[in-house]
Design a protein around this motif. Sequence first.
Motif, PDB file in Angstrom:
ATOM      1  N   GLU A   1      -2.679  -1.851  -7.447  1.00 43.91           N
ATOM      2  CA  GLU A   1      -3.948  -1.694  -6.724  1.00 43.91           C
ATOM      3  C   GLU A   1      -4.752  -2.999  -6.747  1.00 43.91           C
ATOM      4  O   GLU A   1      -5.348  -3.395  -5.742  1.00 43.91           O
ATOM      5  CB  GLU A   1      -4.760  -0.549  -7.316  1.00 43.91           C
ATOM      6  CG  GLU A   1      -5.900  -0.132  -6.436  1.00 43.91           C
ATOM      7  CD  GLU A   1      -6.290   1.326  -6.638  1.00 43.91           C
ATOM      8  OE1 GLU A   1      -7.098   1.796  -5.831  1.00 43.91           O
ATOM      9  OE2 GLU A   1      -5.799   1.987  -7.573  1.00 43.91           O
ATOM     10  N   LYS A   2      -4.736  -3.686  -7.875  1.00 41.46           N
ATOM     11  CA  LYS A   2      -5.407  -4.983  -7.956  1.00 41.46           C
ATOM     12  C   LYS A   2      -4.751  -5.983  -7.008  1.00 41.46           C
ATOM     13  O   LYS A   2      -5.440  -6.794  -6.374  1.00 41.46           O
ATOM     14  CB  LYS A   2      -5.386  -5.508  -9.392  1.00 41.46           C
ATOM     15  CG  LYS A   2      -6.336  -4.780 -10.311  1.00 41.46           C
ATOM     16  CD  LYS A   2      -6.248  -5.321 -11.728  1.00 41.46           C
ATOM     17  CE  LYS A   2      -7.153  -4.532 -12.662  1.00 41.46           C
ATOM     18  NZ  LYS A   2      -7.067  -5.032 -14.041  1.00 41.46           N
TER      19      LYS A   2
ATOM     20  N   LYS B   1       0.829  -1.210   0.000  1.00 38.18           N
ATOM     21  CA  LYS B   1       0.000   0.000   0.000  1.00 38.18           C
ATOM     22  C   LYS B   1       0.861   1.256   0.000  1.00 38.18           C
ATOM     23  O   LYS B   1       0.572   2.228  -0.709  1.00 38.18           O
ATOM     24  CB  LYS B   1      -0.940   0.011   1.205  1.00 38.18           C
ATOM     25  CG  LYS B   1      -2.084  -0.964   1.093  1.00 38.18           C
ATOM     26  CD  LYS B   1      -2.973  -0.917   2.334  1.00 38.18           C
ATOM     27  CE  LYS B   1      -4.178  -1.814   2.212  1.00 38.18           C
ATOM     28  NZ  LYS B   1      -5.051  -1.727   3.402  1.00 38.18           N
TER      29      LYS B   1
ATOM     30  N   GLU C   1      -2.264   0.592 -11.449  1.00 45.35           N
ATOM     31  CA  GLU C   1      -3.519  -0.172 -11.529  1.00 45.35           C
ATOM     32  C   GLU C   1      -3.274  -1.628 -11.141  1.00 45.35           C
ATOM     33  O   GLU C   1      -4.073  -2.226 -10.413  1.00 45.35           O
ATOM     34  CB  GLU C   1      -4.094  -0.102 -12.942  1.00 45.35           C
ATOM     35  CG  GLU C   1      -4.685   1.246 -13.301  1.00 45.35           C
ATOM     36  CD  GLU C   1      -5.074   1.341 -14.779  1.00 45.35           C
ATOM     37  OE1 GLU C   1      -5.087   0.296 -15.480  1.00 45.35           O
ATOM     38  OE2 GLU C   1      -5.346   2.455 -15.236  1.00 45.35           O
TER      39      GLU C   1
ATOM     40  N   VAL D   1      -3.188  -5.249  -4.198  1.00 48.97           N
ATOM     41  CA  VAL D   1      -3.616  -4.865  -2.855  1.00 48.97           C
ATOM     42  C   VAL D   1      -5.010  -5.406  -2.586  1.00 48.97           C
ATOM     43  O   VAL D   1      -5.274  -6.028  -1.548  1.00 48.97           O
ATOM     44  CB  VAL D   1      -3.577  -3.331  -2.667  1.00 48.97           C
ATOM     45  CG1 VAL D   1      -4.345  -2.909  -1.417  1.00 48.97           C
ATOM     46  CG2 VAL D   1      -2.135  -2.830  -2.610  1.00 48.97           C
ATOM     47  N   ASN D   2      -5.917  -5.187  -3.545  1.00 45.22           N
ATOM     48  CA  ASN D   2      -7.295  -5.642  -3.359  1.00 45.22           C
ATOM     49  C   ASN D   2      -7.399  -7.153  -3.265  1.00 45.22           C
ATOM     50  O   ASN D   2      -8.254  -7.682  -2.551  1.00 45.22           O
ATOM     51  CB  ASN D   2      -8.185  -5.107  -4.481  1.00 45.22           C
ATOM     52  CG  ASN D   2      -8.365  -3.611  -4.420  1.00 45.22           C
ATOM     53  OD1 ASN D   2      -8.226  -3.000  -3.351  1.00 45.22           O
ATOM     54  ND2 ASN D   2      -8.638  -3.008  -5.552  1.00 45.22           N
ATOM     55  N   SER D   3      -6.512  -7.865  -3.957  1.00 47.09           N
ATOM     56  CA  SER D   3      -6.589  -9.323  -3.955  1.00 47.09           C
ATOM     57  C   SER D   3      -6.138  -9.927  -2.638  1.00 47.09           C
ATOM     58  O   SER D   3      -6.533 -11.032  -2.300  1.00 47.09           O
ATOM     59  CB  SER D   3      -5.771  -9.910  -5.105  1.00 47.09           C
ATOM     60  OG  SER D   3      -4.381  -9.826  -4.835  1.00 47.09           O
TER      61      SER D   3
ATOM     62  N   ASP E   1      -6.010  -7.857   0.387  1.00 47.87           N
ATOM     63  CA  ASP E   1      -6.455  -7.020   1.505  1.00 47.87           C
ATOM     64  C   ASP E   1      -7.372  -7.770   2.455  1.00 47.87           C
ATOM     65  O   ASP E   1      -7.270  -7.635   3.668  1.00 47.87           O
ATOM     66  CB  ASP E   1      -7.145  -5.756   0.983  1.00 47.87           C
ATOM     67  CG  ASP E   1      -7.119  -4.623   2.007  1.00 47.87           C
ATOM     68  OD1 ASP E   1      -6.442  -4.748   3.035  1.00 47.87           O
ATOM     69  OD2 ASP E   1      -7.775  -3.606   1.744  1.00 47.87           O
ATOM     70  N   GLY E   2      -8.251  -8.596   1.972  1.00 41.81           N
ATOM     71  CA  GLY E   2      -9.176  -9.319   2.824  1.00 41.81           C
ATOM     72  C   GLY E   2      -8.617 -10.608   3.394  1.00 41.81           C
ATOM     73  O   GLY E   2      -9.196 -11.209   4.290  1.00 41.81           O
TER      74      GLY E   2
END
Length: 101
Positions: A91-92, A44, A88, A94-96, A98-99
């Motif tokens: 960011e993907k 991040k 981009e 991170v999103n993959s 993050d949870g």
Amino acid sequence: MHTEHEHGHTHEHTHEHTHDHHHEHGHSHAETPGASPKDLALLKYMLEHNKQHASELADMSARFAGADLTNTAKLIGDAVHYFDHANEMLEKAVNSIDGSV
């Protein structure tokens, strides 16, 4: 494909702001495989850091265009385009994870 060539210039640059490029990256191979909270935090941080640099480069490109340095402005603008694509993908990433951390 990259071919070997000589450079007639240096790769030195200056920054208008200060930031620390040294980061602690210690790890143990005994850790559980996968992303740790520290990995996610670093990812991040790197994403935001890259976005700041892309913004600075976009501003520089605009200044060069205004100073009638069109070719230079276009080259920097092209670099910003690639920064945006890389960001981009980061960011993907991170999103993959993050949870899952």
